[in-house]
Enzyme design. Structure first.
Site, PDB file in Angstrom:
ATOM      1  CB  CYS A  58      44.215  35.429  34.009  1.00 49.08           C
ATOM      2  SG  CYS A  58      43.141  36.608  35.200  1.00 49.08           S
ATOM      3  CB  CYS A 110      47.649  37.071  32.267  1.00 52.52           C
ATOM      4  SG  CYS A 110      48.271  38.627  32.446  1.00 52.52           S
ATOM      5  NE  ARG A 151      39.706  49.066  21.252  1.00 54.49           N
ATOM      6  CZ  ARG A 151      39.137  49.719  22.251  1.00 54.49           C
ATOM      7  NH1 ARG A 151      39.259  48.884  23.384  1.00 54.49           N
ATOM      8  NH2 ARG A 151      38.784  50.859  22.504  1.00 54.49           N
ATOM      9  CB  CYS A 186      48.793  40.506  38.154  1.00 55.06           C
ATOM     10  SG  CYS A 186      46.942  40.507  38.292  1.00 55.06           S
ATOM     11  CB  CYS A 202      40.180  53.469  28.175  1.00 54.19           C
ATOM     12  SG  CYS A 202      39.475  52.088  28.615  1.00 54.19           S
ATOM     13  CB  CYS A 205      43.483  52.378  27.125  1.00 54.05           C
ATOM     14  SG  CYS A 205      42.238  52.717  25.773  1.00 54.05           S
ATOM     15  CB  CYS A 221      35.857  49.183  27.226  1.00 53.64           C
ATOM     16  SG  CYS A 221      36.976  48.080  26.319  1.00 53.64           S
TER      17      CYS A 221
END
Length: 345
Positions: free
Chosen positions: A75, A78, A278, A71, A146, A115, A206
């Site tokens: 972040c 991550c 959640r 990616c 999702c 998801c 979400c």
């Protein structure tokens, strides 16, 4: 609020216990909820929870990484970021049949929602075609769908909805003030714009965040304030505890105190009363007692399976044992989530 701007606690708690969802929360009010004695906060969260949901049902989802690693975002938490050496290899988009095998297994294990996550800044058109095919086939299995694919344009959100997507996940992660210390490649407004595109396309939202990122207490207030003052509350609000991964900038971060984490769950339940809250990443490191407190505080959704994207999650056997101890059952597939678009109509 009083004329002097000081929160009247008795008035606030009475309003929380009886009122319907509101979008005019002030930071001072949310601070006041965090500051309540623990027992009072949990009692209030339970009152709110039982007004909107069955007391002992939890919605079960499964999360699959359909495109792992590489990616371009930075972040700091991550392991899939190309900016960090974490041992996670960049992989191609998973094939349709492999995805469907995982979806069938998830349904057999009791999940009602499937998801699909991809480590992208935003999906390319050729990849979106493939993801839309996955969504349509997973939907045909009788599962809610999702996806979390990064930033979306209005047209991309529309196409996902036409393919049968029910929910789109796009977290705010932290408060606006702390955000720049965690991510530099995507702005807070970028995230808000994607959420607007998702809502405009008729998809359910979400959206939640991560705690334990080295934030201050006021940043947890800021995160929940940002979520609770959106034009519509997210249908699902994942609250993640940071899972530290070697090679990421946040590895070695002092962990968040468990009671502070439970407080965050409880305040999320109170300020977004009709949303699914959640209990998400970090459960692998949590004791049964801490998870039980989170359910008592109003959490009513979890991810099943032994992995969340690239990090560990309690397996099905451990979850089944815990749910049996607590007398918690899976929310039926046919249950319409209170606070969702269908329930509001």
């Amino acid at each position: 609020m009083t004329a002097a701007g000081i929160v009247d606690i008795s008035s606030l708690t009475a309003r929380c216990a009886s009122a319907e969802p509101r979008h005019d929360w002030s930071r001072a009010e949310i601070d006041a909820l965090f500051a309540l004695p623990f027992n009072d906060l949990i009692f209030l969260a339970q009152q709110v929870h039982r007004r909107h949901f069955a007391a002992n049902e939890v919605q079960m989802s499964t999360l699959l990484s359909i495109k792992t690693g590489g990616c371009p975002e930075d972040c700091a938490y991550c392991p899939q970021s190309a900016s960090f050496e974490t041992g996670v290899k960049a992989e191609k988009l998973m094939g349709l049949e492999e995805t469907l095998v995982a979806a069938r297994e998830a349904k057999a294990a009791g999940a009602s929602r499937f998801c699909m996550g991809a480590a992208w800044r935003s999906p390319k058109e050729r990849d979106l075609d493939k993801v839309c095919a996955m969504i349509a086939e997973v939907k045909a299995l009788g599962l809610e769908t999702c996806a979390t694919l990064g930033m979306l344009s209005p047209e991309q959100a529309r196409r996902l909805g036409e393919a049968g997507l029910d929910y789109y996940n796009h977290n705010l992660d932290t408060s606006p003030e702390h955000y720049g210390a965690i991510i530099t490649t995507r702005t807070y407004q970028d995230r808000l714009d994607t959420l607007g595109n998702v809502r405009a396309a008729g998809l359910k939202v979400c959206c939640g965040g991560i705690v334990g990122l080295g934030e201050k207490a006021e940043d947890r207030t800021g995160l929940l304030h940002s979520l609770a003052t959106l034009p519509a509350h997210p249908d699902s609000v994942p609250i993640n505890m940071l899972v530290q991964v070697e090679g990421t900038p946040l590895d070695g971060q002092a962990p968040l105190d468990g009671i502070d984490f439970v407080r965050t769950i409880a305040v999320a339940r109170i300020v977004m009363p009709a949303s699914m809250v959640r209990l998400s990443a970090g459960r692998e490191q949590m004791s049964e007692e801490l998870q039980a407190l989170c359910f008592l505080a109003g959490a009513n959704s979890i991810f099943l399976g032994d992995k969340l994207l690239t990090t560990k999650n309690p397996g099905q056997d451990r979850d089944a044992t815990l749910m049996a101890k607590l007398g918690i059952t899976a929310m039926p597939h046919t249950t319409v989530e209170v606070g969702s678009a269908e329930a509001a109509e």
